[in-house]
Design a protein around this motif. Structure first.
Motif, mmCIF file in Angstrom:
data_model
loop_
_atom_site.group_PDB
_atom_site.id
_atom_site.type_symbol
_atom_site.label_atom_id
_atom_site.label_comp_id
_atom_site.label_asym_id
_atom_site.label_seq_id
_atom_site.Cartn_x
_atom_site.Cartn_y
_atom_site.Cartn_z
ATOM 1 N N LEU A 172 79.528 61.177 34.590
ATOM 2 C CA LEU A 172 78.777 60.387 33.702
ATOM 3 C C LEU A 172 77.750 61.391 32.853
ATOM 4 O O LEU A 172 77.379 61.211 31.746
ATOM 5 C CB LEU A 172 78.083 59.575 34.603
ATOM 6 N N ALA A 173 77.389 62.421 33.607
ATOM 7 C CA ALA A 173 76.529 63.388 33.170
ATOM 8 C C ALA A 173 77.032 64.045 31.949
ATOM 9 O O ALA A 173 76.326 64.342 30.942
ATOM 10 C CB ALA A 173 76.048 64.399 34.197
ATOM 11 N N ALA A 174 78.256 64.260 31.664
ATOM 12 C CA ALA A 174 79.025 64.964 30.719
ATOM 13 C C ALA A 174 79.179 63.869 29.663
ATOM 14 O O ALA A 174 79.503 64.327 28.453
ATOM 15 C CB ALA A 174 80.431 65.286 31.094
ATOM 16 N N LEU A 175 78.992 62.854 29.780
ATOM 17 C CA LEU A 175 79.180 61.891 28.772
ATOM 18 C C LEU A 175 77.745 61.332 28.523
ATOM 19 O O LEU A 175 77.609 60.254 27.573
ATOM 20 C CB LEU A 175 79.847 60.455 29.229
ATOM 21 N N ARG A 176 76.398 61.678 29.076
ATOM 22 C CA ARG A 176 75.231 60.979 28.922
ATOM 23 C C ARG A 176 74.698 61.057 27.393
ATOM 24 O O ARG A 176 73.829 60.276 27.112
ATOM 25 C CB ARG A 176 74.442 61.681 29.762
ATOM 26 N N HIS A 177 75.323 61.965 26.517
ATOM 27 C CA HIS A 177 74.825 62.037 25.063
ATOM 28 C C HIS A 177 75.916 61.175 24.224
ATOM 29 O O HIS A 177 75.474 61.068 22.981
ATOM 30 C CB HIS A 177 74.867 63.739 24.541
ATOM 31 N N ASP A 178 76.834 60.625 24.692
ATOM 32 C CA ASP A 178 77.528 59.494 24.002
ATOM 33 C C ASP A 178 76.892 58.160 24.014
ATOM 34 O O ASP A 178 76.091 57.903 24.801
ATOM 35 C CB ASP A 178 78.912 59.398 24.733
ATOM 36 N N PRO A 179 77.136 57.423 23.005
ATOM 37 C CA PRO A 179 76.695 55.904 23.127
ATOM 38 C C PRO A 179 77.016 55.245 24.469
ATOM 39 O O PRO A 179 78.257 55.381 24.950
ATOM 40 C CB PRO A 179 77.114 55.110 22.006
ATOM 41 N N PRO A 180 75.906 54.770 25.204
ATOM 42 C CA PRO A 180 76.441 53.964 26.384
ATOM 43 C C PRO A 180 77.312 52.798 26.347
ATOM 44 O O PRO A 180 78.061 52.485 27.424
ATOM 45 C CB PRO A 180 75.289 53.359 26.942
ATOM 46 N N SER A 182 80.179 53.158 24.529
ATOM 47 C CA SER A 182 81.344 53.862 24.224
ATOM 48 C C SER A 182 82.243 53.393 25.225
ATOM 49 O O SER A 182 82.047 53.085 26.396
ATOM 50 C CB SER A 182 81.507 55.022 23.937
ATOM 51 N N GLU A 183 83.634 53.324 24.785
ATOM 52 C CA GLU A 183 84.732 53.174 25.733
ATOM 53 C C GLU A 183 84.717 53.981 26.951
ATOM 54 O O GLU A 183 84.996 53.844 27.976
ATOM 55 C CB GLU A 183 86.191 53.288 25.012
ATOM 56 N N GLU A 184 84.468 55.380 26.736
ATOM 57 C CA GLU A 184 84.536 56.444 27.671
ATOM 58 C C GLU A 184 83.356 56.158 28.715
ATOM 59 O O GLU A 184 83.396 56.088 29.746
ATOM 60 C CB GLU A 184 84.384 57.861 27.073
ATOM 61 N N ALA A 185 82.066 55.887 28.138
ATOM 62 C CA ALA A 185 80.927 55.560 28.863
ATOM 63 C C ALA A 185 81.194 54.222 29.750
ATOM 64 O O ALA A 185 80.884 54.332 30.855
ATOM 65 C CB ALA A 185 79.756 55.415 28.006
ATOM 66 N N GLN A 186 81.826 53.257 29.308
ATOM 67 C CA GLN A 186 81.971 52.104 30.042
ATOM 68 C C GLN A 186 83.155 52.289 31.163
ATOM 69 O O GLN A 186 83.089 51.511 32.173
ATOM 70 C CB GLN A 186 82.324 51.005 29.132
ATOM 71 N N THR A 187 84.010 53.336 30.818
ATOM 72 C CA THR A 187 84.921 53.334 31.776
ATOM 73 C C THR A 187 84.659 54.084 32.947
ATOM 74 O O THR A 187 84.828 53.810 34.042
ATOM 75 C CB THR A 187 86.351 54.132 31.206
ATOM 76 N N ALA A 188 83.640 55.096 32.704
ATOM 77 C CA ALA A 188 83.120 55.756 33.833
ATOM 78 C C ALA A 188 82.093 55.026 34.646
ATOM 79 O O ALA A 188 82.004 55.260 35.823
ATOM 80 C CB ALA A 188 82.184 57.120 33.197
ATOM 81 N N ILE A 189 81.248 54.001 33.942
ATOM 82 C CA ILE A 189 80.516 53.452 34.530
ATOM 83 C C ILE A 189 81.112 52.285 35.464
ATOM 84 O O ILE A 189 80.696 51.761 36.423
ATOM 85 C CB ILE A 189 79.446 52.491 33.592
#
Length: 250
Positions: A172-180, A182-189
């Motif tokens: 999640l830290a690696a994705l923290r600058h992406d829109p929350p 986003s597909e990647e962020a939502q998959t990780a969360i």
């Protein structure tokens, strides 16, 4: 000597609501009540309350505490000696955490080098330092289930659990600058939501509320942001989006 419920709450540092709950579940019912129905606690009641709070401090769920203290084989002195040992161990962990903070400060000032391993000495996610707050917000079920599962795990299993948690935080830290959203962020969360529900029973509302606590409580923020500045805020937003989206789908 007898004390009213508000006096007991003040001296013990817990809420009147908690004492009402203890009475309702048969964990701690006051010895006496007035004709008007007011609870009156004796010195024996206070001794029992102290024992309950010791068990709470080391993470036992209420249901288990009730089983223990009302067992015919329960030995209060033996239990207190065990509490003492566990609290001493907790103090040792806190001392180690304080030492890590002091070293980190020196490292930030450029006074000493610090390895990545040293940065995380003292962290132990097998215990939840915000257990009381979680209980007050959402009740005991999720926390009690988590504690019960942790209690039945071996040290190796607990270590694997901690590693899995750290891996999700790192992702999640690696994705923290992406829109929350986003597909990647939502998959990780979603991984985080699934992980939490392996340990307890977190509803979507509880999940969203937990994310809000990440930014509302600076202790949460500091702990999480060690994986990357701004991670707590990112997780809060991503968790809210995930919860709201899936509630609409239900």
């Amino acid at each position: 000597m007898v004390m009213k419920i508000k006096e007991v709450a003040n001296i013990a540092g817990i809420s009147v609501r908690a004492l009402h709950h203890y009475d309702q579940i048969g964990l701690l019912s006051p010895t006496n009540t007035t004709e008007a129905g007011y609870r009156l606690y004796t010195d024996d009641d206070l001794e029992l309350l102290q024992q309950i709070l010791f068990f709470r401090e080391i993470g036992f769920p209420l249901k288990k505490i009730k089983e223990i203290i009302y067992s015919p084989s329960f030995d209060r002195q033996e239990a207190l000696e065990l509490h003492q040992k566990m609290l001493v161990e907790k103090r040792r962990r806190l001392d180690q955490m304080i030492a890590t903070v002091e070293k980190t400060i020196q490292h930030m000032k450029g006074d000493i080098p610090m390895s990545n391993k040293e940065k995380f000495e003292g962290f132990d996610f097998s215990e939840n330092p915000y257990e009381q707050e979680a209980r007050e917000r959402w009740g005991d079920q999720a926390v009690d289930e988590s504690n019960a599962k942790l209690a039945n795990m071996s040290k190796e299993e607990q270590s694997d659990l901690s590693k899995s948690m750290n891996a999700i935080y790192t992702k999640l830290a690696a994705l923290r600058h992406d829109p929350p959203h986003s597909e990647e962020a939502q998959t990780a969360i979603q991984e985080w939501y699934v992980f939490l529900n392996k340990m307890g029973s977190y509803s979507l509302d509880a999940f969203k509320g937990l994310g809000q606590m990440y930014v509302a409580d600076e202790r949460f923020t500091k702990n999480i942001d060690q994986f990357g500045k701004g991670l707590a805020k990112f997780m809060c937003e991503a968790m809210a989006i995930y919860a709201d989206t899936h509630k609409k789908q239900d």
